[in-house]
Enzyme design. Structure first.
Site, mmCIF file in Angstrom:
data_model
loop_
_atom_site.group_PDB
_atom_site.id
_atom_site.type_symbol
_atom_site.label_atom_id
_atom_site.label_comp_id
_atom_site.label_asym_id
_atom_site.label_seq_id
_atom_site.Cartn_x
_atom_site.Cartn_y
_atom_site.Cartn_z
ATOM 1 N N ASP A 87 0.868 -1.157 0.000
ATOM 2 C CA ASP A 87 0.000 0.000 0.000
ATOM 3 C C ASP A 87 0.926 1.235 0.000
ATOM 4 O O ASP A 87 2.127 1.103 0.258
ATOM 5 C CB ASP A 87 -0.874 -0.069 1.266
ATOM 6 C CG ASP A 87 -1.610 1.204 1.546
ATOM 7 O OD1 ASP A 87 -2.251 1.713 0.619
ATOM 8 O OD2 ASP A 87 -1.549 1.694 2.702
ATOM 9 N N ASP A 89 -0.041 5.026 1.231
ATOM 10 C CA ASP A 89 -0.164 5.949 2.368
ATOM 11 C C ASP A 89 0.001 5.217 3.697
ATOM 12 O O ASP A 89 -0.667 4.214 3.958
ATOM 13 C CB ASP A 89 -1.533 6.638 2.335
ATOM 14 C CG ASP A 89 -1.666 7.554 1.132
ATOM 15 O OD1 ASP A 89 -0.920 8.538 1.062
ATOM 16 O OD2 ASP A 89 -2.503 7.252 0.250
HETATM 17 MG MG LIG Z 1 -2.600 3.096 3.759
#
Ligand SMILES: [Mg+2]
Length: 489
Positions: A87, A89
């Site tokens: 992922d 962020d």
């Molecule tokens: Mg995230």
């Protein structure tokens, strides 16, 4: 694990142990006198046991936590892992806490200026120490509270606005019990209809703002519908994201907001040097991710990744087969050609897990996916999509000092993210269910060999041998093998 208030037996007084004073009241003793004596005896026994536990395991030891370590819920052999997914962020890009007051203030000002909320709420500033991740919010009752793995609210941790709500009132509100019927009140992703769980780190400013606004309305005797207020606050926080304000702040000062980018670079390049394949699946737009990755890794960052997917729309990416992948050109414009393969060096938008698995043929224990969000990154295991070797950094922000760890894990209002007095929290249960490993930040990978095998610690179940054998049989009138077990003490 306490949250400020003294620990108390959560479901009635504990029964006296085998050595307790006689339970039956002598006919000659007045009831009040006998009750007081029993209570004194039980509290003395509780304090004795507490001292014993304290001597064996001082609290300082319990809260010592190595922020460089990776913790295993399942056995995972990195030797078998050929493909690493990430992922973006709060996984590849770790953000500074300085974002939280910005989110809080921007959403507060949106409430005042666009939703016409009272000017008086502008006096509230962000309090980073108020809430912790994983709390539940009962929308109709305006209650923010910590719930354990078995759906019991931890008494002493229910707040309305900024004020604690007495235990008796909480029990009264739920029909004489502290058990919350979450299965009726909350969806799989913790989104209602009447109870919401705040799972991600972005929720910290949201919970703080909600509590401040409720505090203002209650303090000023304003009539309001809890549901409207909750929706407005949630929408205002969403506006901060949707309008791209947060992206602007980060892009404007990446030195300030993105932490430990050099460690992310070290993790990625080390994996590639060992012949691993990498992919990225993020909900953020390409231009934002590209700027951040250039800052952390350099202009050639895309050469490290075999597949890059942006605006993936997780969690529905994992469940909705209907959304096809689309290709973006170098300027970020959408192409209309049909996607028959995911090529290295290209950027794809949206798509779904089923097409992803079909096109890459990456399956099972060969793949390890890293994310920070227990719903949108990790809630896949129950769906049978694959055997997802998922991984989550559940601690707030990169933690480099034991002192910071202690602060992050124990909060004055709500205590530990992971425990109530006796039980794991609801948050912990999801963490164990949906992730195989967890850690404070991605850089923890640098502390292990790339062929390391993680083993979970085997912890005793309630009926298995505990530290003190007589605890196994506390209150039981018949203990046939207590003598045999005594040597284990
Ligand atoms: Mg995230």
């Amino acid at each position: 694990e306490g949250a400020g208030s003294p620990p108390r037996p959560s479901r009635g007084l504990p029964p006296p142990g085998p050595s307790a004073a006689p339970i039956g009241r002598p006919a000659s003793a007045p009831l009040a006198h006998w009750t007081a004596a029993l209570s004194t005896h039980l509290w003395a026994r509780y304090q004795d046991m507490r001292r014993l536990v304290h001597d064996l395991l001082p609290p300082e030891v319990c809260s010592l936590l190595n922020p460089a370590a990776i913790y295993a819920n399942n056995e995972i052999s990195l030797r078998d892992v050929e493909v690493y997914g990430f992922d973006y962020d709060y996984t590849l890009a770790q953000y500074a806490d300085a974002l939280h007051p910005e989110i809080f203030s921007a959403a507060r000002d949106i409430l005042i200026e666009q939703y016409k909320y009272p000017e008086g709420i502008r006096k509230y500033d962000y309090d980073p120490s108020f809430a912790i991740r994983g709390l539940h919010y009962d929308i109709q009752k305006s209650l923010l509270m910590k719930i354990d793995a078995f759906h019991y609210v931890q008494l002493g941790t229910a707040y309305r606005g900024l004020q604690p709500v007495p235990d008796e009132e909480v029990i009264d509100l739920y029909g004489g019990t502290q058990h919350i019927p979450l299965y009726q009140m909350s969806g799989f992703y913790g989104k209602g209809p009447s109870i919401k769980q705040f799972m991600d780190i972005f929720s910290l400013p949201e919970m703080a703002l909600l509590s401040c606004v409720v505090d203002y309305f209650l303090g000023h005797g304003l009539e309001f519908d809890q549901a409207h207020l909750y929706k407005d606050v949630t929408d205002a926080i969403r506006d901060v994201h949707v309008k791209g304000l947060m992206y602007q702040w980060i892009e404007r000062d990446m030195e300030k907001y993105i932490l430990r980018g050099d460690e992310t670079f070290a993790v990625l390049s080390r994996l590639v040097a060992h012949g691993k394949q990498l992919f990225l699946i993020t909900n953020s737009p390409f231009s934002f991710v590209d700027k951040g990755m250039r800052h952390m890794v350099g202009p050639d960052w895309r050469q490290l990744f075999d597949v890059v997917i942006v605006q993936a729309d997780k969690p529905s990416f994992f469940t909705d087969r209907r959304k096809p992948f689309r290709k973006l050109d170098e300027k970020g414009s959408l192409q209309w050609d049909r996607i028959t393969g995911l090529e290295k060096g290209k950027i794809y938008r949206q798509g779904n897990l089923f097409d992803f698995l079909r096109l890459t043929e990456w399956r099972g224990p060969r793949v390890l996916y890293f994310g920070d969000h227990l719903n949108s990154d990790l809630a896949v295991r129950g769906r049978g999509a694959r055997n997802p070797p998922l991984l989550s950094p559940p601690l707030q922000q990169p933690l480099s000092l034991p002192r910071c760890v202690t602060k992050a894990l124990f909060n004055a209002q709500f205590g530990s993210i992971f425990r109530t007095f006796h039980n794991p929290t609801y948050f912990s249960r999801r963490l164990v269910r949906f992730s195989d490993l967890y850690m404070a930040s991605l850089s923890c990978l640098l502390n292990y060999r790339v062929d390391f095998t993680f083993y979970p610690r085997r912890t005793p179940l309630q009926h298995e041998a505990p530290l003190w054998m007589d605890q196994l049989c506390t209150g039981c009138m018949k203990t046939p093998f207590l003598g045999d077990m005594a040597h284990i003490r």
